[in-house]
Design a protein around this motif. Structure first.
Motif, PDB file in Angstrom:
ATOM      1  N   GLU A  86       0.823  -1.223   0.059  1.00 22.92           N
ATOM      2  CA  GLU A  86       0.096   0.028   0.069  1.00 22.92           C
ATOM      3  C   GLU A  86       0.972   1.044  -0.110  1.00 22.92           C
ATOM      4  OE1 GLU A  86      -3.176   1.987   2.940  1.00 22.92           O
ATOM      5  OE2 GLU A  86      -3.314  -0.020   2.574  1.00 22.92           O
ATOM      6  N   ILE A  87       0.380   2.183  -0.658  1.00 22.82           N
ATOM      7  CA  ILE A  87       1.305   3.459  -0.964  1.00 22.82           C
ATOM      8  C   ILE A  87       0.458   4.590  -0.212  1.00 22.82           C
ATOM      9  CG2 ILE A  87       2.035   5.207  -2.632  1.00 22.82           C
ATOM     10  CD1 ILE A  87       3.729   2.779  -2.516  1.00 22.82           C
ATOM     11  N   ASP A  88       1.034   5.208   0.510  1.00 22.12           N
ATOM     12  CA  ASP A  88       0.140   6.711   1.462  1.00 22.12           C
ATOM     13  C   ASP A  88       0.384   7.738   0.312  1.00 22.12           C
ATOM     14  OD1 ASP A  88      -0.667   8.302   3.105  1.00 22.12           O
ATOM     15  OD2 ASP A  88       0.412   7.657   4.843  1.00 22.12           O
ATOM     16  N   LEU A  89      -0.391   7.814  -0.296  1.00 22.63           N
ATOM     17  CA  LEU A  89      -0.694   9.092  -1.321  1.00 22.63           C
ATOM     18  C   LEU A  89      -0.798  10.429  -0.804  1.00 22.63           C
ATOM     19  CD1 LEU A  89      -3.065   7.926  -4.274  1.00 22.63           C
ATOM     20  CD2 LEU A  89      -0.492   8.300  -4.313  1.00 22.63           C
ATOM     21  N   LYS A  90      -1.393  10.676   0.528  1.00 22.44           N
ATOM     22  CA  LYS A  90      -1.459  11.544   1.362  1.00 22.44           C
ATOM     23  C   LYS A  90      -0.157  12.035   1.793  1.00 22.44           C
ATOM     24  CE  LYS A  90      -4.016  14.704   3.542  1.00 22.44           C
ATOM     25  NZ  LYS A  90      -4.488  15.808   2.933  1.00 22.44           N
ATOM     26  N   LYS A  91       0.662  11.062   2.384  1.00 18.69           N
ATOM     27  CA  LYS A  91       2.051  11.272   2.801  1.00 18.69           C
ATOM     28  C   LYS A  91       2.692  11.833   1.799  1.00 18.69           C
ATOM     29  CE  LYS A  91       5.989   9.261   4.879  1.00 18.69           C
ATOM     30  NZ  LYS A  91       6.733   8.313   5.293  1.00 18.69           N
TER      31      LYS A  91
END
Length: 191
Positions: free
Chosen positions: A2-7
């Motif tokens: 999972e990639i944390d787009l918000k971060k």
């Protein structure tokens, strides 16, 4: 994964991550000997090297880039950086990203240790300036972590210094405009 787009959007980076298959790193490093006069520009050895394209297309890298960029991916620049012992690359943003947005994938290939750091300043990709501009305007020492961080915090108090000690085969993805620097305090060339 999972990639944390918000971060990524707020802090400007993701990682570190690992490339599972490092068996081709030594042969990849031979590609740095391609004559520079064959390049379109100094960051284009990938035009002449299938090995560079292979690592740029590694599933561990490409799967993350597809989440960040969708299918809008172009390998615009590639560069081998041989940082000499006791060498430093002062705070900067990559030249091409002064003009347009993009992402950088920084991959540790050889001789990475606890003495070879990569640093970045979170949130700096959102600032409308660069370390070199601060040096010119304010005469800050853009080789000094604290001086650069203090100026960044004046522009955005969320800015934080992140220092990474990557291992061979690890990589970080960052917004092309993130401020970053490297330091090699080891006795070997870091690649």
């Amino acid at each position: 994964m999972e990639i944390d787009l918000k971060k990524f959007e707020t802090e400007g980076y993701l990682g570190p991550f690992s490339i599972n298959d490092q068996s081709y790193f030594n042969s990849l490093l031979q590609e740095r000997y391609i004559p520079k006069n064959l390049y379109t520009w100094y960051k284009s050895p990938h035009e002449k090297s299938e090995r560079i394209v292979k690592i740029a297309s590694d599933i561990n890298i490409l799967s993350k880039l597809k989440i960040l960029l969708k299918e809008n991916i172009l390998l615009w620049g590639s560069l081998f950086v041989d940082q000499k012992p006791n060498g430093q690359h002062a705070w900067h943003l990559d030249v091409e990203h002064g003009s347009w947005d993009g992402v950088t994938v920084w991959i540790g290939l050889k001789n990475l240790t606890e003495e070879t750091s990569l640093s970045l300043i979170t949130h700096s990709h959102l600032l409308k300036t660069a370390p070199l501009e601060l040096k010119k305007k304010l005469n800050i020492d853009y080789t000094n972590d604290e001086a650069v961080l203090n100026e960044a915090k004046k522009l955005d108090p969320r800015c934080k210094l992140k220092k990474f000690y990557l291992k061979n085969g690890e990589f970080i993805i960052w917004s092309g405009r993130i401020w970053h620097s490297t330091l090699n305090q080891s006795s070997r060339i870091r690649q």
